[in-house]
Design a protein around this motif. Structure first.
Motif: not given
Length: 310
Positions: A45-53, A67-68, A279-290
């Motif tokens: 699984g992959l994610a990107f993230r930024t913050t308002t710090k 994961f996955g 903080k905000l991150e997007n789930i760029y890739r996740y494995y449905a179910g897994e």
């Protein structure tokens, strides 16, 4: 038609999001990390993230979760490729203790677009969440973990399902997955008060913290106290709009890329002694179910979030 490798496509997506945020993306920093950790980036699984710090230019980080798919220990890979900051002994010993003395099942790593590798994550195996006293007993851990053991017991935060070592800020994170009902707005406020961390005046922020699927604490070797607490929540793209009033978060939500599947995000409030940020991150890739199945195996009371379709 020109063929683009998965690693090059991933870099293009990172660069695109950085441009949208006004963040710096240094190809000479990012591509060596994508190449060195290609197994993790290609298979988990992959994610990107930024913050308002506060602190000037927006920042962007990217990570593979473990994961996955295959998730080898990132530390020796980073060491072999010369991607670690100058050793100071503290981080090295902490990682060695975690890898050798705790039942790590999955590894993940976090990277910055201007810094390279930042954090190394260790997720414990099914049924192997670790009690705070066992982690505190590791000789390499910050003393505040042991000093705050009573705090965790008092609030029903007994077992750690995941921990991370930040190789650049030289901090350690402990991640708890509280059972439903453990956190309420009142309990969140009392926790923050006990730790002398900022309590948001906005009651909506406190209420959302009480709904977090996890709560994690940051410790430093330079401090005898907890430095920060974060409360993350899963949200769909449709649910995100009211949470992105900050222009950085708005740009992230509008331009975050997704490899495929539903558009899910993680929104988190981070509390410090002098205030709080998001903080905000997007789930760029996740494995449905897994992904959800992995969480359910690692956390007995895990419930897949009831997210509205995006």
């Amino acid at each position: 038609m020109t063929f683009m490798s998965p690693i090059e496509q991933l870099y293009r997506d990172i660069e695109h999001l950085a441009d949208a945020l006004g963040a710096v993306c240094e190809r000479d920093r990012v591509m060596p990390c994508l190449a060195a950790f290609s197994e993790g980036f290609a298979g988990t699984g992959l994610a990107f993230r930024t913050t308002t710090k506060a602190g000037g230019t927006p920042e962007l980080s990217y990570r593979y979760t473990g994961f996955g798919g295959p998730s080898p220990d990132p530390y020796p890979i980073a060491l072999r490729h010369g991607l670690l900051p100058a050793p100071d002994g503290l981080v090295d010993k902490a990682h060695q203790d975690i890898a050798r003395r705790l039942p790590v099942d999955l590894w993940g790593a976090d990277f910055g677009t201007t810094t390279g590798i930042e954090k190394i994550y260790a997720t414990f195996g099914v049924g192997d969440a670790q009690p705070v006293p066992r982690i505190a007993a590791l000789p390499s851990m910050p003393i505040a973990i042991d000093a705050e053991a009573g705090f965790f017991a008092r609030y029903g935060l007994g077992d750690v399902g995941l921990m991370a070592v930040d190789v650049r800020s030289r901090t350690v994170n402990l991640y708890f997955h509280p059972a439903p009902g453990t956190l309420t707005p009142g309990i969140v406020a009392r926790m923050l008060g006990d730790l002398e961390l900022a309590i948001p005046a906005d009651e909506a922020v406190v209420r959302r913290c009480a709904d977090a699927f996890s709560v994690y604490f940051t410790f430093s070797w330079a401090s005898p106290r907890i430095e920060r607490v974060c409360f993350p929540l899963f949200v769909s793209a449709r649910e995100l709009a009211p949470l992105t009033q900050n222009p950085i978060l708005t740009a992230f939500a509008e331009h975050a890329p997704f490899e495929a599947g539903p558009r899910y995000f993680v929104h988190a409030a981070a509390m410090t002694p002098v205030g709080y940020y998001f903080k905000l991150e997007n789930i760029y890739r996740y494995y449905a179910g897994e992904f959800w199945d992995s969480m359910a195996k690692a956390v007995p009371h895990w419930r897949e979030p009831a997210l509205k379709d995006s």
